[in-house]
Design a protein around this motif. Structure first.
Motif, PDB file in Angstrom:
ATOM      1  N   LEU A 126      10.349  23.878   4.678  1.00  0.00           N
ATOM      2  CA  LEU A 126      11.709  23.886   4.139  1.00  0.00           C
ATOM      3  C   LEU A 126      11.712  23.753   2.619  1.00  0.00           C
ATOM      4  CD1 LEU A 126      13.343  21.524   6.788  1.00  0.00           C
ATOM      5  CD2 LEU A 126      13.759  23.978   6.562  1.00  0.00           C
ATOM      6  N   GLY A 127      10.520  23.666   2.025  1.00  0.00           N
ATOM      7  CA  GLY A 127      10.424  23.537   0.581  1.00  0.00           C
ATOM      8  C   GLY A 127      10.546  22.114   0.063  1.00  0.00           C
ATOM      9  N   LEU A 128      10.468  21.124   0.965  1.00  0.00           N
ATOM     10  CA  LEU A 128      10.548  19.728   0.556  1.00  0.00           C
ATOM     11  C   LEU A 128       9.162  19.207   0.175  1.00  0.00           C
ATOM     12  CD1 LEU A 128      12.887  18.449   3.420  1.00  0.00           C
ATOM     13  CD2 LEU A 128      13.560  19.099   1.091  1.00  0.00           C
ATOM     14  N   SER A 129       9.115  18.256  -0.740  1.00  0.00           N
ATOM     15  CA  SER A 129       7.850  17.611  -1.085  1.00  0.00           C
ATOM     16  C   SER A 129       7.412  16.711   0.065  1.00  0.00           C
ATOM     17  CB  SER A 129       7.997  16.768  -2.357  1.00  0.00           C
ATOM     18  OG  SER A 129       8.303  17.579  -3.466  1.00  0.00           O
ATOM     19  N   VAL A 130       6.103  16.634   0.327  1.00  0.00           N
ATOM     20  CA  VAL A 130       5.600  15.811   1.424  1.00  0.00           C
ATOM     21  C   VAL A 130       4.578  14.814   0.886  1.00  0.00           C
ATOM     22  CG1 VAL A 130       6.021  17.594   3.154  1.00  0.00           C
ATOM     23  CG2 VAL A 130       3.772  17.432   2.073  1.00  0.00           C
ATOM     24  N   HIS A 131       4.472  13.691   1.591  1.00  0.00           N
ATOM     25  CA  HIS A 131       3.576  12.597   1.201  1.00  0.00           C
ATOM     26  C   HIS A 131       2.845  12.137   2.458  1.00  0.00           C
ATOM     27  CE1 HIS A 131       2.276   9.255  -1.357  1.00  0.00           C
ATOM     28  NE2 HIS A 131       2.506   8.453  -0.334  1.00  0.00           N
ATOM     29  N   HIS A 132       1.506  12.211   2.434  1.00  0.00           N
ATOM     30  CA  HIS A 132       0.701  11.987   3.634  1.00  0.00           C
ATOM     31  C   HIS A 132       0.428  10.503   3.897  1.00  0.00           C
ATOM     32  CE1 HIS A 132      -0.141  16.174   2.489  1.00  0.00           C
ATOM     33  NE2 HIS A 132      -0.214  16.374   3.785  1.00  0.00           N
ATOM     34  N   GLY A 133       0.178  10.197   5.163  1.00  0.00           N
ATOM     35  CA  GLY A 133      -0.034   8.813   5.580  1.00  0.00           C
ATOM     36  C   GLY A 133      -1.263   8.155   4.989  1.00  0.00           C
ATOM     37  N   ILE A 134      -2.313   8.923   4.733  1.00  0.00           N
ATOM     38  CA  ILE A 134      -3.557   8.331   4.267  1.00  0.00           C
ATOM     39  C   ILE A 134      -3.395   7.635   2.926  1.00  0.00           C
ATOM     40  CG2 ILE A 134      -4.363  10.430   3.128  1.00  0.00           C
ATOM     41  CD1 ILE A 134      -6.473   7.808   5.085  1.00  0.00           C
ATOM     42  N   HIS A 135      -2.393   8.024   2.136  1.00  0.00           N
ATOM     43  CA  HIS A 135      -2.195   7.389   0.831  1.00  0.00           C
ATOM     44  C   HIS A 135      -1.925   5.892   0.975  1.00  0.00           C
ATOM     45  CE1 HIS A 135      -2.270  11.200  -1.196  1.00  0.00           C
ATOM     46  NE2 HIS A 135      -1.245  11.653  -0.510  1.00  0.00           N
ATOM     47  N   GLY A 193       0.811  -1.213   0.000  1.00  0.00           N
ATOM     48  CA  GLY A 193       0.000   0.000   0.000  1.00  0.00           C
ATOM     49  C   GLY A 193       0.842   1.259   0.000  1.00  0.00           C
ATOM     50  N   PHE A 194       1.934   1.230   0.777  1.00  0.00           N
ATOM     51  CA  PHE A 194       2.803   2.403   0.839  1.00  0.00           C
ATOM     52  C   PHE A 194       3.459   2.678  -0.510  1.00  0.00           C
ATOM     53  CE2 PHE A 194       6.918   4.432   1.532  1.00  0.00           C
ATOM     54  CZ  PHE A 194       6.519   5.572   2.214  1.00  0.00           C
ATOM     55  N   VAL A 195       4.013   1.636  -1.137  1.00  0.00           N
ATOM     56  CA  VAL A 195       4.684   1.822  -2.423  1.00  0.00           C
ATOM     57  C   VAL A 195       3.694   2.259  -3.491  1.00  0.00           C
ATOM     58  CG1 VAL A 195       5.876   0.602  -4.283  1.00  0.00           C
ATOM     59  CG2 VAL A 195       6.636   0.313  -1.930  1.00  0.00           C
ATOM     60  N   ALA A 196       2.495   1.674  -3.499  1.00  0.00           N
ATOM     61  CA  ALA A 196       1.476   2.086  -4.473  1.00  0.00           C
ATOM     62  C   ALA A 196       1.105   3.549  -4.285  1.00  0.00           C
ATOM     63  CB  ALA A 196       0.246   1.205  -4.356  1.00  0.00           C
ATOM     64  N   GLY A 197       1.020   3.985  -3.028  1.00  0.00           N
ATOM     65  CA  GLY A 197       0.712   5.385  -2.756  1.00  0.00           C
ATOM     66  C   GLY A 197       1.810   6.312  -3.229  1.00  0.00           C
ATOM     67  N   LEU A 198       3.064   5.930  -2.988  1.00  0.00           N
ATOM     68  CA  LEU A 198       4.188   6.731  -3.480  1.00  0.00           C
ATOM     69  C   LEU A 198       4.137   6.878  -5.000  1.00  0.00           C
ATOM     70  CD1 LEU A 198       7.502   5.692  -1.654  1.00  0.00           C
ATOM     71  CD2 LEU A 198       6.333   7.893  -1.524  1.00  0.00           C
ATOM     72  N   ARG A 199       3.962   5.756  -5.676  1.00  0.00           N
ATOM     73  CA  ARG A 199       3.964   5.784  -7.137  1.00  0.00           C
ATOM     74  C   ARG A 199       2.812   6.624  -7.681  1.00  0.00           C
ATOM     75  NH1 ARG A 199       5.483  -0.591  -7.956  1.00  0.00           N
ATOM     76  NH2 ARG A 199       7.725  -0.303  -8.322  1.00  0.00           N
ATOM     77  N   SER A 200       1.644   6.521  -7.053  1.00  0.00           N
ATOM     78  CA  SER A 200       0.495   7.273  -7.556  1.00  0.00           C
ATOM     79  C   SER A 200       0.700   8.773  -7.408  1.00  0.00           C
ATOM     80  CB  SER A 200      -0.781   6.855  -6.821  1.00  0.00           C
ATOM     81  OG  SER A 200      -0.778   7.318  -5.488  1.00  0.00           O
ATOM     82  N   ALA A 201       1.548   9.171  -6.462  1.00  0.00           N
ATOM     83  CA  ALA A 201       1.850  10.587  -6.255  1.00  0.00           C
ATOM     84  C   ALA A 201       3.062  11.043  -7.067  1.00  0.00           C
ATOM     85  CB  ALA A 201       2.092  10.858  -4.775  1.00  0.00           C
ATOM     86  N   GLY A 202       3.598  10.159  -7.908  1.00  0.00           N
ATOM     87  CA  GLY A 202       4.734  10.525  -8.748  1.00  0.00           C
ATOM     88  C   GLY A 202       6.086  10.362  -8.097  1.00  0.00           C
ATOM     89  N   HIS A 203       6.155   9.559  -7.015  1.00  0.00           N
ATOM     90  CA  HIS A 203       7.416   9.375  -6.296  1.00  0.00           C
ATOM     91  C   HIS A 203       7.869   7.912  -6.392  1.00  0.00           C
ATOM     92  CE1 HIS A 203       6.576  13.343  -4.819  1.00  0.00           C
ATOM     93  NE2 HIS A 203       5.599  12.945  -4.042  1.00  0.00           N
ATOM     94  N   ASP A 204       8.137   7.441  -7.574  1.00  0.00           N
ATOM     95  CA  ASP A 204       8.565   6.058  -7.759  1.00  0.00           C
ATOM     96  C   ASP A 204       9.909   5.840  -7.057  1.00  0.00           C
ATOM     97  OD1 ASP A 204       9.320   3.527  -8.669  1.00  0.00           O
ATOM     98  OD2 ASP A 204       8.495   3.851 -10.666  1.00  0.00           O
ATOM     99  N   PRO A 205       9.993   4.847  -6.151  1.00  0.00           N
ATOM    100  CA  PRO A 205      11.258   4.635  -5.424  1.00  0.00           C
ATOM    101  C   PRO A 205      12.348   3.938  -6.234  1.00  0.00           C
ATOM    102  CG  PRO A 205       9.624   3.015  -4.740  1.00  0.00           C
ATOM    103  CD  PRO A 205       8.914   3.968  -5.669  1.00  0.00           C
ATOM    104  N   ARG A 206      12.032   3.467  -7.432  1.00  0.00           N
ATOM    105  CA  ARG A 206      13.030   2.734  -8.221  1.00  0.00           C
ATOM    106  C   ARG A 206      14.277   3.602  -8.457  1.00  0.00           C
ATOM    107  NH1 ARG A 206      13.227  -1.806 -10.836  1.00  0.00           N
ATOM    108  NH2 ARG A 206      11.004  -2.149 -10.428  1.00  0.00           N
ATOM    109  N   GLY A 207      15.423   3.037  -8.114  1.00  0.00           N
ATOM    110  CA  GLY A 207      16.687   3.722  -8.315  1.00  0.00           C
ATOM    111  C   GLY A 207      16.997   4.795  -7.289  1.00  0.00           C
TER     112      GLY A 207
END
Length: 265
Positions: free
Chosen positions: A239-248, A113-127
């Protein structure tokens, strides 16, 4: 509101605390949309009584499933008759279902669920180089899923050396050389930094790590769902960093739960 009667099938979510859980608000509407006579309810299960509570619930004949949250995901494995490969790999479970023969089967969907949420928000962890705070039940599942999704390297921090060592040993068997443990947060080269601890649930909690030590362009992700804007995410955003919320993470587990609990027609 569900129309609860004598034929209603029961599902419970167990945690300590449990006030923060969002699963009932997501899954009960699913039951309603599917026309199922079922309800998911929260159960506050203090750690010192968890065994008695889960064992008692499993004896209820019209209880078909359990969701497990902090801090019980490791301990809950002892109450499953069988674990999925994913749950066995990380040694924790966040979902259990009663099989037709009465046995209990456990799986873990936190990582997927966490990885799917990251990817759906444009934050693919690959590489990417990923920092993870927390080697608990959710952290173990997320760590394995991030490596499975192609993260280049994973640095894990946990103040409990035994728990940290147990996780890194598991990861090294499945992904040799791609994960390291540290007694202090390694943030300077992280592309993605993840809080997989409960820090942030309560007002006044310390930050799980210092976002100002991250490089520009890093993504800060939190698995805490309530409050939505944790202090960590507020500080990172300032600080200008991108954030990703837990509900994803939970949003993307709903479809997995539907299949796991065999809710779809």
């Amino acid at each position: 509101m569900p129309d609860i009667g004598g034929s209603t099938r029961l599902y419970a979510v167990l945690g300590d605390p449990v006030a923060q859980v969002r699963a009932p608000g997501l899954l009960n509407p699913v039951f309603a949309r599917l026309g199922l006579d079922a309800v998911l309810f929260p159960v506050h299960a203090p750690a010192d009584r968890f065994g008695a509570i889960i064992s008692g619930l499993q004896l209820i004949s019209n209880l078909d499933g359990l969701l497990i949250t902090v801090p019980h995901k490791f301990d809950a494995c002892r109450y499953a008759d069988e674990l999925s490969p994913a749950a066995a790999l990380v040694g924790s479970t966040n979902a259990m279902r009663r099989e037709p023969d009465g046995r209990w089967y456990g799986d873990n969907f936190d990582g997927a669920g966490f990885v799917a949420g990251l990817r759906s928000a444009g934050h693919d962890p690959r590489g990417k180089r990923v920092f993870l705070a927390g080697a608990g039940g959710a952290g173990t599942a997320i760590a394995a899923a991030l490596l499975g999704a192609g993260a280049a390297h994973l640095s894990v921090f946990d103040p409990d050396p035994d728990r940290l060592s147990a996780l890194t040993d598991r990861l090294d068997r499945s992904a040799p050389g791609r994960a390291t443990g540290s007694g202090a947060p390694r943030l300077h080269d992280a592309d993605v930094a993840v809080n997989a601890t409960p820090l942030g649930l309560n007002p006044g909690d310390p930050l799980p790590f210092a976002p100002h030590r991250l490089p520009a362009g890093a993504v800060v992700a939190d698995i805490v769902m309530r409050p939505r804007e944790t202090e960590l995410l507020r500080k990172a955003a300032s600080l200008g960093l991108s954030v990703h919320h837990g509900i994803h993470m939970l949003d993307h587990q709903v479809a997995l739960y539907r299949r796991f609990f065999r809710l779809d027609p």
